[in-house]
Design a protein around this motif. Structure first.
Motif, mmCIF file in Angstrom:
data_model
loop_
_atom_site.group_PDB
_atom_site.id
_atom_site.type_symbol
_atom_site.label_atom_id
_atom_site.label_comp_id
_atom_site.label_asym_id
_atom_site.label_seq_id
_atom_site.Cartn_x
_atom_site.Cartn_y
_atom_site.Cartn_z
ATOM 1 N N HIS A 316 0.861 -1.196 0.000
ATOM 2 C CA HIS A 316 0.000 0.000 0.000
ATOM 3 C C HIS A 316 0.887 1.232 0.000
ATOM 4 O O HIS A 316 2.100 1.154 0.210
ATOM 5 C CB HIS A 316 -0.907 0.024 1.241
ATOM 6 N N SER A 317 0.299 2.365 -0.242
ATOM 7 C CA SER A 317 1.019 3.630 -0.208
ATOM 8 C C SER A 317 0.069 4.737 0.218
ATOM 9 O O SER A 317 -1.118 4.716 -0.120
ATOM 10 C CB SER A 317 1.620 3.953 -1.590
ATOM 11 N N SER A 318 0.613 5.692 0.966
ATOM 12 C CA SER A 318 -0.196 6.831 1.404
ATOM 13 C C SER A 318 -0.356 7.863 0.291
ATOM 14 O O SER A 318 -1.134 8.802 0.429
ATOM 15 C CB SER A 318 0.465 7.492 2.620
ATOM 16 N N GLY A 319 0.410 7.676 -0.802
ATOM 17 C CA GLY A 319 0.325 8.621 -1.914
ATOM 18 C C GLY A 319 0.992 9.946 -1.630
ATOM 19 O O GLY A 319 0.676 10.955 -2.255
ATOM 20 N N GLN A 320 1.930 9.960 -0.678
ATOM 21 C CA GLN A 320 2.601 11.194 -0.280
ATOM 22 C C GLN A 320 4.097 11.107 -0.591
ATOM 23 O O GLN A 320 4.703 10.044 -0.486
ATOM 24 C CB GLN A 320 2.410 11.436 1.218
ATOM 25 N N PHE A 321 4.674 12.239 -0.972
ATOM 26 C CA PHE A 321 6.107 12.378 -1.124
ATOM 27 C C PHE A 321 6.592 13.425 -0.125
ATOM 28 O O PHE A 321 5.903 14.419 0.140
ATOM 29 C CB PHE A 321 6.496 12.817 -2.535
ATOM 30 N N ALA A 322 7.795 13.215 0.420
ATOM 31 C CA ALA A 322 8.385 14.173 1.352
ATOM 32 C C ALA A 322 9.246 15.167 0.585
ATOM 33 O O ALA A 322 9.977 14.794 -0.338
ATOM 34 C CB ALA A 322 9.219 13.447 2.405
ATOM 35 N N VAL A 323 9.136 16.433 0.978
ATOM 36 C CA VAL A 323 9.930 17.505 0.372
ATOM 37 C C VAL A 323 10.751 18.153 1.478
ATOM 38 O O VAL A 323 10.207 18.588 2.495
ATOM 39 C CB VAL A 323 9.043 18.557 -0.314
ATOM 40 N N LYS A 324 12.069 18.201 1.276
ATOM 41 C CA LYS A 324 12.956 18.810 2.268
ATOM 42 C C LYS A 324 13.114 20.283 1.955
ATOM 43 O O LYS A 324 13.419 20.663 0.824
ATOM 44 C CB LYS A 324 14.319 18.115 2.256
ATOM 45 N N LEU A 325 12.914 21.121 2.982
ATOM 46 C CA LEU A 325 13.003 22.575 2.840
ATOM 47 C C LEU A 325 14.151 23.118 3.685
ATOM 48 O O LEU A 325 14.543 22.507 4.688
ATOM 49 C CB LEU A 325 11.686 23.226 3.268
ATOM 50 N N LYS A 326 14.642 24.274 3.278
ATOM 51 C CA LYS A 326 15.693 24.952 4.038
ATOM 52 C C LYS A 326 15.299 26.400 4.228
ATOM 53 O O LYS A 326 15.076 27.123 3.255
ATOM 54 C CB LYS A 326 17.032 24.862 3.296
ATOM 55 N N LEU A 327 15.200 26.818 5.484
ATOM 56 C CA LEU A 327 14.839 28.197 5.780
ATOM 57 C C LEU A 327 15.990 29.130 5.398
ATOM 58 O O LEU A 327 17.169 28.798 5.558
ATOM 59 C CB LEU A 327 14.519 28.372 7.264
ATOM 60 N N ASP A 328 15.652 30.310 4.883
ATOM 61 C CA ASP A 328 16.677 31.303 4.577
ATOM 62 C C ASP A 328 17.407 31.726 5.849
ATOM 63 O O ASP A 328 18.614 31.975 5.833
ATOM 64 C CB ASP A 328 16.047 32.524 3.900
ATOM 65 N N ASP A 329 16.675 31.795 6.943
ATOM 66 C CA ASP A 329 17.264 32.116 8.246
ATOM 67 C C ASP A 329 17.590 30.800 8.952
ATOM 68 O O ASP A 329 16.744 30.207 9.628
ATOM 69 C CB ASP A 329 16.284 32.947 9.076
#
Length: 374
Positions: A316-329
């Motif tokens: 099964h799959s939740s149908g979600q992908f993870a996106v890594k973010l980086k804050l400017d600060d």
């Protein structure tokens, strides 16, 4: 934009039916409703694909399970839970050193004895060399004496006598044997010296290992961070077993901001896209960010190797992908507590006119965190 369209749509209906006095009929009412429904739906779709929003955002950090490399009773715990510690400087705890110190002392004595043995055997090799030289000199003297006696006897029979000549001959043979014996003694001394040197190296390696174990009795912070979830007290037995950690160390040198999105809406998301993030712990604040990457792996797609075939019902799959973010600060990220949640929106390179919807939404959400404690 949806609100603006709704205003324009309502104004159009008012003009059409009220000002222009068009009589409502099933046909024109259905057409008007369809236009409104389809337009709002189209705007929503374009909005979601141009600047997707995720309300499933979390700040995570790496953790280290505290497991010592040596075992023994804990004499002292230095680190207090949730108190900041410096990598390699601040102590976590100390294991009883006495048995490890005994081992180090014993091996140091053994190493010293082995080194003295090497010195003695080196001297034995030198002595063996001297013995060989003496034996060679004795052989030369015996050979000269025998040859002189033999020449004298050949020149004038009876000068030396057969018995004396035979005695000189035996002395020469004995001196030959002495050389062989001296050489054999040297080979034996060399072999013993090599074995002694090997013993020194082995003992030195054991001593290095013992000193390393002694050093490991004092456990330091593996990184900048703090300890939480202490599972031991002073007097507890520490064991080098990874499935029985003594506590958890939180590494504060790096924090990751990760949000999950539907697999369809990340179609246009690329590394470097601008983003905005709001956190529940910082209501009213909007943080600028950038996309680091869409993580190309998901636990839903992982199969564990085992002796059993995969059960189709478990796939099964939740149908979600993870996106890594980086804050400017980056300092703001470091200050965030592990597990902080919030909302993030990504502004892709497509559908820029629709970005304003997400900009308004994320700011409303930032202020709503003042009112909603959940």
């Amino acid at each position: 934009m949806i609100a603006l369209f709704t205003i324009i749509y309502v104004l159009g209906i008012w003009l059409f039916y009220i000002k222009m006095r068009i009589k409502p009929t099933p046909t024109n009412v259905a057409i008007a409703a369809s236009i409104g429904f389809l337009t709002v739906g189209l705007i929503t779709v374009l909005w979601q694909f141009s600047s997707p929003i995720s309300r499933n955002l979390v700040v995570n950090r790496y953790t280290v399970q505290i497991v010592p490399q040596v075992k023994g009773p804990i004499e002292k715990i230095y680190a207090e839970p949730n108190e900041p510690l410096k990598k390699g400087k601040d102590k976590l705890f100390e294991i009883q050193k006495t048995p490890y110190q005994f081992t180090v002392n014993q091996l140091r004595a053994s190493l010293e004895a082995a080194q003295q043995t090497v010195e003695q055997l080196s001297a034995s090799v030198t002595v063996a060399d001297a013995a060989i030289q003496i034996a060679i000199a004795n052989e030369a003297a015996a050979e000269a004496q025998y040859q002189s006696a033999k020449d004298a006897e050949n020149s004038l029979a009876g000068t030396i006598g057969a018995v004396q000549l035979e005695q000189y001959k035996q002395e020469l043979l004995a001196s030959n044997s002495s050389i062989d014996e001296a050489k054999a003694s040297k080979l034996s001394a060399i072999a013993a010296l090599a074995a002694a040197k090997s013993t020194v190296e082995s003992t030195r390696a054991n001593l290095d290992n013992a000193e390393f174990n002694l050093e490991q009795c004092t456990v330091y912070a593996p990184a900048d961070g703090f300890v939480t979830n202490w599972q031991v007290r002073e007097g507890s037995m520490a064991v080098s077993f990874p499935f029985a950690p003594m506590g958890t160390f939180i590494d504060t040198t790096e924090a990751n901001v990760v949000a999950t999105y539907g697999q369809n809406v990340v179609k246009n998301v690329k590394a470097g896209d601008q983003a905005e993030v709001v956190f529940k712990s910082r209501p009213g604040e909007v943080f600028a960010a950038k996309v680091v990457a869409v993580i190309q792996a998901s636990g839903d797609g992982q199969f564990t190797t085992s002796g059993q075939l995969i059960d189709a019902s478990t796939i099964h799959s939740s149908g979600q992908f993870a996106v890594k973010l980086k804050l400017d600060d980056e300092s703001a990220t470091t200050a965030m507590a592990m597990g902080t949640t919030g909302m993030a929106t990504i502004y892709t390179g497509s559908g820029r006119p629709f970005h304003v919807i997400s900009k308004v939404t994320v700011r409303i959400q930032a202020w709503m965190y003042y009112l909603l404690p959940f």
